[in-house]
Design a protein around this motif. Structure first.
Motif, PDB file in Angstrom:
ATOM      1  N   ARG A  94      -0.366  -3.317   1.468  1.00  0.00           N
ATOM      2  CA  ARG A  94      -0.450  -4.741   1.102  1.00  0.00           C
ATOM      3  C   ARG A  94       0.920  -5.228   0.662  1.00  0.00           C
ATOM      4  N   GLY A  95       1.231  -6.442   1.074  1.00  0.00           N
ATOM      5  CA  GLY A  95       2.471  -7.053   0.619  1.00  0.00           C
ATOM      6  C   GLY A  95       2.381  -7.399  -0.854  1.00  0.00           C
ATOM      7  N   GLY A 100       7.948  -6.455  -1.976  1.00  0.00           N
ATOM      8  CA  GLY A 100       7.693  -5.045  -1.729  1.00  0.00           C
ATOM      9  C   GLY A 100       6.311  -4.827  -1.115  1.00  0.00           C
ATOM     10  N   VAL A 101       5.868  -3.582  -1.142  1.00  0.00           N
ATOM     11  CA  VAL A 101       4.588  -3.195  -0.560  1.00  0.00           C
ATOM     12  C   VAL A 101       3.836  -2.302  -1.543  1.00  0.00           C
ATOM     13  N   ASP A 102       2.529  -2.538  -1.673  1.00  0.00           N
ATOM     14  CA  ASP A 102       1.641  -1.633  -2.396  1.00  0.00           C
ATOM     15  C   ASP A 102       0.955  -0.733  -1.381  1.00  0.00           C
ATOM     16  N   ALA A 118       3.923   1.813  -5.264  1.00  0.00           N
ATOM     17  CA  ALA A 118       4.701   0.593  -5.043  1.00  0.00           C
ATOM     18  C   ALA A 118       6.048   0.950  -4.434  1.00  0.00           C
ATOM     19  N   ASP A 119       6.295   0.396  -3.250  1.00  0.00           N
ATOM     20  CA  ASP A 119       7.613   0.511  -2.614  1.00  0.00           C
ATOM     21  C   ASP A 119       8.267  -0.856  -2.808  1.00  0.00           C
ATOM     22  N   ALA A 129       3.976   4.899  -9.022  1.00  0.00           N
ATOM     23  CA  ALA A 129       2.592   4.961  -8.564  1.00  0.00           C
ATOM     24  C   ALA A 129       1.649   5.096  -9.749  1.00  0.00           C
ATOM     25  N   ASP A 130       0.496   4.459  -9.632  1.00  0.00           N
ATOM     26  CA  ASP A 130      -0.560   4.572 -10.639  1.00  0.00           C
ATOM     27  C   ASP A 130      -1.667   5.463 -10.094  1.00  0.00           C
ATOM     28  N   TYR A 131      -2.218   6.310 -10.957  1.00  0.00           N
ATOM     29  CA  TYR A 131      -3.249   7.266 -10.571  1.00  0.00           C
ATOM     30  C   TYR A 131      -4.505   7.096 -11.421  1.00  0.00           C
TER      31      TYR A 131
END
Length: 162
Positions: A94-95, A100-102, A118-119, A129-131
């Protein structure tokens, strides 16, 4: 008036309570059908779909976010191994509002996203990154790639003490 239950006479208030209770009891006995609450459910007044039982607020918000989020930039091509098992995972891209991109992955296969990477600079590497490690819908940990090598180096717990 003295009461026979051992309590002191409460005056007119005790008689009022007794009489009102007796009236209420006799009234409900005489009714053939008691009505309570707000009555029958009205027909659909708002035109919106009924609330679906079993959909958590997090899932509903995630679905709404998916509809409202921009698509990833054209040509963005990334692959991720979110669970670190050596195989690439199926991901949804996703934008982001910041350009950036998720990267969303259902790591445990239960139909809910457990990893959101997240890039932020579109270099095809996850910047953080979330976990959701226990699959309860709450993201407990965020990891960061501090040195930009594509490997997440540092962890921070998002809900300490909970």
């Amino acid at each position: 008036m003295a009461r026979n239950d051992g309590y002191e006479d409460l005056g007119a208030w005790s008689e009022f309570g007794t009489v009102s209770g007796m009236v209420a009891a006799r009234t409900t006995e005489s009714l053939t059908e008691a009505h309570t609450g707000l009555g029958d459910r009205p027909d659909d007044l708002d035109g919106l779909p009924d609330v679906t039982v079993g959909v958590s607020a997090a899932e509903a918000i995630g679905d709404l976010a998916a509809e409202l989020s921009p698509p990833p930039p054209k040509g963005y091509d990334n692959e991720v191994d979110a669970d670190g098992d050596g195989t690439l995972d199926d991901a949804t891209y996703r934008g982001r509002a910041d350009g950036g991109v998720d990267i969303l992955v259902d790591v445990d296969g239960d139909g809910r996203t457990d990893f959101i990477g997240a890039d932020t600079d579109l270099d095809n590497r996850v910047d953080h990154a979330d976990y959701d490690k226990d699959g309860d819908g709450v993201f407990e940990k965020r990891m960061f790639d501090d040195d930009g090598d594509g490997f997440l180096d540092r962890s921070v717990f998002l809900n300490p003490g909970s």
